[in-house]
Design an enzyme around this catalytic site. Structure first.
Site, PDB file in Angstrom:
ATOM      1  CG  ASP A   1      -1.930 -12.963  16.118  1.00 45.30           C
ATOM      2  OD1 ASP A   1      -3.041 -12.898  16.669  1.00 45.30           O
ATOM      3  OD2 ASP A   1      -1.136 -12.014  16.091  1.00 45.30           O
TER       4      ASP A   1
ATOM      5  CE  LYS B   1       6.178  -8.061  10.207  1.00 46.79           C
ATOM      6  NZ  LYS B   1       5.277  -9.239  10.232  1.00 46.79           N
TER       7      LYS B   1
END
Length: 527
Positions: free
Chosen positions: A228, A123
């Site tokens: 989130d 990532k």
């Protein structure tokens, strides 16, 4: 910030990476790094450094820009990626690079493998995209800084995510296993499955819903809120087990907006299950159901947690004694950090704003009371005027009736002089009619004025000023004026231009001076 191409990584030399590292170190306190400073940091000859810089600019690992006072080089996202990948490759974490499997508003995700051929997930944090630049309000990466590089903010985001994943994995949460990280790159375990947003059939919807809600509550019991928690950040494995991903936005349960974020996570799951599976349950957790069990937020130093809160939580959980906390307070009482001062200033400003709001509300109430009193006075005056006008009109009608009767009797008695009397009577009647019309006009105008005053009093858009003094504090007005003037100056300033060539600022100034000398030769008589 486009697609990452790592084909040139194998062809870069040791000197190339030394120059890239020198530019990275120079960007800590320079917006543009001059070539002389890069050569000094890299400890290489100036001529060789200039050649390396030119080659790196061709490969778009560096960008040459022209500033107001001096020219210099800036590290691009591709150059920062190459520095991180070089370190991960030297450690043996990454040996091969695969395809891109995901793109987010603040990250890119690729498949990589180690020397043994075991696949993993890479990532790359990409803060600074046009779709996600409001970092100061959504994240606390800046802290007391006024400005910071997007590369540095991406590094902070990656570091925080790796710390959250490590702390959650140690406590048994279903998260990917973190392997390694460097700069803005995080290497983690590859999840065999897909995101929840791509799932349309589930064997047991009730069990999955209950498991996700339990995860939200368990995270809160350990002191953190995901922030989130939706179908895009939940992976479903082939066996149907949920795994949570994406942690840079996690906050502490002691955050000022913790309840709002907690309820938003719960509503995201409820809305998704209602929309996708047609399942709606009346049972869902609330912020009051949280009972703290651990202090992950203290361990990771999550956003929304001050130093005093950390000490209180550690004492409450029995991880620290009160005597130790008091000794630390005595040692640190004289040394206040800049962050504490800023927090105190923010609290003072908030209290001042609340006081100003209360003052404005009191002034509005007083103005409304005054307007209501004036409206009642106007109503009374209007009623008095209308009563006097009606009584006056009755008297006029009586006198006119008497005069008409006398006129008729006189007309019957004096038949011979009827023409003269008729002319005088008609003139009298016309004058009386004119007076009546003028009086009716005055009464109607008075009624219109009273109605207009009454409408103005009860109109929500009308404002009544009691005094000429301003209800806004002077320092607030000065601050607003300063902000508006600063914006105007910034708009008037020309934008930064990017140089096409690599000529240095010294060479450009010498050329300008040489041209000026040539133009001025005619004045001194030189040829």
């Amino acid at each position: 910030m486009g697609k990452l191409n790592v084909t040139m990584l194998r062809y870069l030399t040791h000197e190339d990476f030394r120059v890239l590292t020198a530019i990275e170190m120079g960007m800590k306190n320079h917006e543009l790094v001059p070539a002389s400073l890069a050569a000094q940091i890299a400890n290489l000859r100036h001529g060789g450094v200039h050649k390396v810089l030119r080659e790196l600019c061709k490969r778009k690992l560096l960008s040459y820009e022209r500033g107001k006072r001096y020219d210099g080089y800036r590290l691009t996202n591709a150059g920062y990626d190459y520095l991180a990948l070089k370190v991960l490759a030297q450690r043996g974490t990454i040996a091969s690079f695969g395809n891109q499997i995901g793109v987010g508003k603040e990250s890119n995700i690729y498949i990589v493998a180690n020397e043994e051929g075991i696949p993993s997930c890479l990532k790359l944090h990409r803060l600074g995209r046009t779709c996600f630049r409001n970092i100061k309000e959504k994240r606390d990466y800046h802290q007391h800084r006024h400005s910071a590089s997007w590369l540095y903010l991406s590094r902070i985001s990656a570091t925080r995510e790796f710390a959250y994943m490590t702390a959650l994995l140690d406590r048994g949460f279903p998260v990917p296993k973190p392997i390694d990280f460097n700069r803005h790159c995080v290497v983690m375990e590859l999840v065999e499955g897909g995101p929840l947003c791509g799932v349309y059939k589930v064997e047991n919807v009730e069990a999955l819903y209950e498991e996700l809600m339990d995860l939200i509550v368990t995270l809160a019991n350990h002191g953190v809120i995901h922030g989130d928690f939706n179908e895009f950040n939940i992976m479903i494995t082939d066996s149907g087990k949920p795994i949570i991903i994406d942690f840079p936005q996690m906050i502490s349960t002691q955050h000022i907006n913790a309840e709002v974020y907690f309820q938003r996570d719960v509503n995201c799951i409820r809305d998704f299950f209602k929309r996708r599976f047609g399942y709606e349950s009346e049972l869902y957790p609330t912020f009051k159901d949280i009972s703290r069990e651990d202090c992950i937020d203290v361990e990771v130093r999550a956003s929304g947690l001050t130093k005093q809160m950390e000490k209180d939580l550690l004492i409450e959980m029995g991880m620290e004694n009160e005597e130790e906390g008091e000794e630390e307070e005595e040692v640190d009482s004289d040394d206040e950090t800049y962050e504490d001062c800023v927090e105190q200033d923010v609290e003072d400003l908030q209290t001042q704003i609340k006081d100003l709001q209360l003052q404005v509300e009191d002034a509005m109430k007083e103005q409304f009371d005054v307007s209501m009193r004036q409206a009642s006075k106007n109503d009374n005056e209007h009623s008095e005027k209308t009563s006097s006008a009606t009584s006056h009109s009755v008297e006029l009608n009586d006198t006119e009736g008497e005069r008409e009767q006398n006129g008729e009797a006189a007309a019957v008695e004096n038949v011979t002089t009827g023409k003269e009397h008729s002319e005088s009577a008609s003139s009298n009647l016309s004058s009386e009619v004119n007076t009546r019309n003028t009086q009716e006009q005055t009464v109607s105008s008075a009624d219109d004025e009273a109605l207009s005053v009454k409408e103005d009093c009860f109109d929500t858009r009308s404002m009544w000023s009691v005094s000429t003094a301003s209800t806004i504090a002077p320092h607030v007005i000065k601050r607003r004026m300063k902000i508006s003037l600063d914006k105007r100056e910034k708009k008037s300033q020309p934008r930064k231009t990017v140089a096409k060539g690599e000529a240095s600022a010294v060479t450009r100034i010498r050329r300008d001076n040489r041209a000026t000398i040539k133009e001025s030769t005619g004045i001194w008589g030189w040829e």
